[in-house]
Design a protein around this motif. Structure first.
Motif, PDB file in Angstrom:
ATOM      1  N   LEU A 245       0.828  -1.199   0.000  1.00  0.00           N
ATOM      2  CA  LEU A 245       0.000   0.000   0.000  1.00  0.00           C
ATOM      3  C   LEU A 245       0.864   1.251   0.000  1.00  0.00           C
ATOM      4  O   LEU A 245       2.053   1.212   0.304  1.00  0.00           O
ATOM      5  CB  LEU A 245      -0.908   0.024   1.233  1.00  0.00           C
ATOM      6  N   LYS A 246       0.234   2.361  -0.312  1.00  0.00           N
ATOM      7  CA  LYS A 246       0.928   3.642  -0.303  1.00  0.00           C
ATOM      8  C   LYS A 246       0.073   4.684   0.401  1.00  0.00           C
ATOM      9  O   LYS A 246      -1.151   4.621   0.406  1.00  0.00           O
ATOM     10  CB  LYS A 246       1.233   4.114  -1.727  1.00  0.00           C
TER      11      LYS A 246
ATOM     12  N   MET B  58      -5.562 -11.468  -6.330  1.00  0.00           N
ATOM     13  CA  MET B  58      -6.330 -10.244  -6.521  1.00  0.00           C
ATOM     14  C   MET B  58      -7.789 -10.600  -6.793  1.00  0.00           C
ATOM     15  O   MET B  58      -8.094 -11.408  -7.660  1.00  0.00           O
ATOM     16  CB  MET B  58      -5.772  -9.442  -7.691  1.00  0.00           C
TER      17      MET B  58
ATOM     18  N   PRO C  77     -11.899  -5.239  -6.803  1.00  0.00           N
ATOM     19  CA  PRO C  77     -11.707  -4.161  -5.829  1.00  0.00           C
ATOM     20  C   PRO C  77     -12.941  -3.981  -4.957  1.00  0.00           C
ATOM     21  O   PRO C  77     -14.064  -4.229  -5.384  1.00  0.00           O
ATOM     22  CB  PRO C  77     -11.462  -2.932  -6.713  1.00  0.00           C
TER      23      PRO C  77
ATOM     24  N   GLY D  28      -6.041  -3.033   5.109  1.00  0.00           N
ATOM     25  CA  GLY D  28      -5.193  -2.873   3.932  1.00  0.00           C
ATOM     26  C   GLY D  28      -5.550  -3.803   2.798  1.00  0.00           C
ATOM     27  O   GLY D  28      -5.599  -3.398   1.631  1.00  0.00           O
TER      28      GLY D  28
ATOM     29  N   ASP E 184      -8.774  -2.891   1.212  1.00  0.00           N
ATOM     30  CA  ASP E 184      -8.599  -1.686   0.398  1.00  0.00           C
ATOM     31  C   ASP E 184      -8.042  -2.017  -0.978  1.00  0.00           C
ATOM     32  O   ASP E 184      -8.413  -1.405  -1.976  1.00  0.00           O
ATOM     33  CB  ASP E 184      -7.671  -0.713   1.124  1.00  0.00           C
ATOM     34  N   THR E 185      -7.157  -3.015  -1.056  1.00  0.00           N
ATOM     35  CA  THR E 185      -6.557  -3.380  -2.342  1.00  0.00           C
ATOM     36  C   THR E 185      -7.288  -4.524  -3.024  1.00  0.00           C
ATOM     37  O   THR E 185      -6.920  -4.929  -4.126  1.00  0.00           O
ATOM     38  CB  THR E 185      -5.086  -3.780  -2.155  1.00  0.00           C
TER      39      THR E 185
ATOM     40  N   ARG F 264      -7.557  -7.767  -2.122  1.00  0.00           N
ATOM     41  CA  ARG F 264      -6.864  -9.055  -2.156  1.00  0.00           C
ATOM     42  C   ARG F 264      -7.541 -10.064  -1.239  1.00  0.00           C
ATOM     43  O   ARG F 264      -8.077  -9.710  -0.193  1.00  0.00           O
ATOM     44  CB  ARG F 264      -5.398  -8.890  -1.748  1.00  0.00           C
TER      45      ARG F 264
END
Length: 406
Positions: free
Chosen positions: A22-23, A206, A209, A372, A375-376, A378
């Motif tokens: 994450l960023k 993945m 989303p 996290g 949010d992505t 996964r």
């Protein structure tokens, strides 16, 4: 980088974000830092340890290595930022989780040297160093004769200490693992083992989303004790629907003086009690969850026939890792933290630091992982262990450290 400064907390936050793929930009991190309690953001390590409340739960006037309080504040920054993306913003001072159980307990505990705060664990001298042995249950003491190959009778603490002096730590740890006893080997004073991320991904993939709010997702919590239930409680605070799943045959763990703490961990969850012997029904129930939190050993999960369904996120918490090992080690927050090196040294003797330190650390990191990965988008299995989480919390973050073997 000054230890205990806001920069050290930001470094811990960035390291966690990187470990989850994450960023967060610098402005977002700084704004989150400003929303935390300003009085505690720039304390040096020893003062940060005291402000967390953990120093009062430790039997000597010393701090563990690193800056655990700053690491937890960094983790709570990440929880704050990512929870806001997927649900309600979770604003906490992560370091105060270290003393939360004792603060909520009706019966205060006085720390004693060489013992865990609640008296179930001991630090004992071996031939080649120090060991943390945790025997909180009567059934644990009944296995001491097997651990000592008949040399020590149950409840004979003096004989256990005398026997241990002649033992090699690795041999004791391996024998304890076979017996299901919690024993950790404490690293030599001044050694640091680099642990840049507490997370291990397995079959992560993945998925689509996240398009639904956290409030529409179902989290099923099968975990026990402290770390897993705390993670579920934090996720519930951010808006998820969390269901506490318990076996009908499961004994009640809560002692009266801990009722307020039990409510803090599980009071915001729906309770669902099931017959775990009915594997089909249990599997069908768990298949309805978006997220599942477990803390059982892998062989126990295998015996129940439990595994993630496609698209699910599982958070699997263990004591020492080794998920595929049939003799996977058991452990608790105190002995796992001790093996990580999160102990306080006094007169060249290690002391337990705080109250089951690895449990609140792991619980917060597990909640961060849920936010996290949702949010992505996964799914799959994310694993973390108590000892690894405590080792990460010691730090230091943002720079390399040589690995030092036990």
């Amino acid at each position: 980088m000054t230890s205990g400064s806001p920069d050290s907390q930001l470094a811990a936050a960035r390291e966690l974000l990187a470990g989850l793929g994450l960023k967060a930009d610098a402005v977002e991190l700084r704004e989150a830092l400003e929303r935390q309690m300003p009085a505690v953001t720039a304390l040096p390590p020893a003062e940060g340890w005291k402000s967390s409340g953990a120093a009062a739960l430790t039997a000597c006037d010393a701090s563990p290595p690193g800056d655990i309080a700053a690491s937890l504040r960094g983790a709570s920054l990440v929880a704050q930022i990512i929870s806001r993306r997927v649900g309600n913003e979770l604003v906490i001072d992560g370091s105060t989780l270290l003393s939360e159980r004792e603060n909520l307990c009706l019966q205060r505990h006085e720390p004693q040297r060489g013992m865990t705060l609640r008296g179930g664990g001991r630090i004992l001298k071996a031939a080649d160093g120090w060991l943390a042995i945790n025997l909180p249950r009567d059934t644990d003491w009944e296995l001491v004769p097997a651990l000592s190959m008949g040399a020590v009778e149950p409840r004979d603490e003096d004989a256990l200490a005398e026997w241990m002096v002649a033992q090699i730590r690795r041999d004791v740890v391996e024998r304890a693992a076979l017996l299901g006893l919690a024993v950790g080997a404490i690293p030599r004073r001044g050694t640091v083992r680099r642990h840049p991320s507490p997370y291990e991904f397995s079959a992560a993939e993945m998925a689509a989303p996240l398009t639904r709010p956290l409030s529409s997702l179902t989290v099923m919590d099968l975990s026990r004790l402290w770390a897993g239930p705390l993670a579920g409680a934090l996720v519930a605070s951010a808006g998820a629907n969390v269901v506490k799943v318990e076996s009908l045959a499961q004994p009640e763990l809560v002692i009266p003086e801990d009722s307020a703490f039990a409510h803090r961990l599980n009071g915001g969850k729906e309770l669902l009690r099931l017959d775990f012997k009915d594997h089909a029904a249990l599997g069908q129930t768990l298949a309805q969850a978006d997220v599942v939190i477990v803390s059982a050993r892998q062989r126990a999960l295998n015996s129940l026939g439990l595994r993630p369904s496609p698209g699910q996120l599982w958070i699997s918490i263990s004591a020492y890792g080794g998920h595929e090992d049939p003799n996977q080690r058991v452990g608790y927050g105190d002995d796992a933290a001790a093996e990580a090196g999160a102990v306080c040294w006094h007169e060249d003797i290690p002391q337990f630091a705080g109250d089951a330190l690895a449990d609140p650390v792991t619980g917060l990191l597990a909640a961060v992982a849920v936010f996290g990965l949702l949010d992505t988008g996964r799914s799959g299995i994310l694993r973390l262990d108590l000892a690894g989480a405590a080792r990460w919390a010691i730090g230091p973050h943002g720079r390399e450290v040589d690995n030092v073997a036990l």
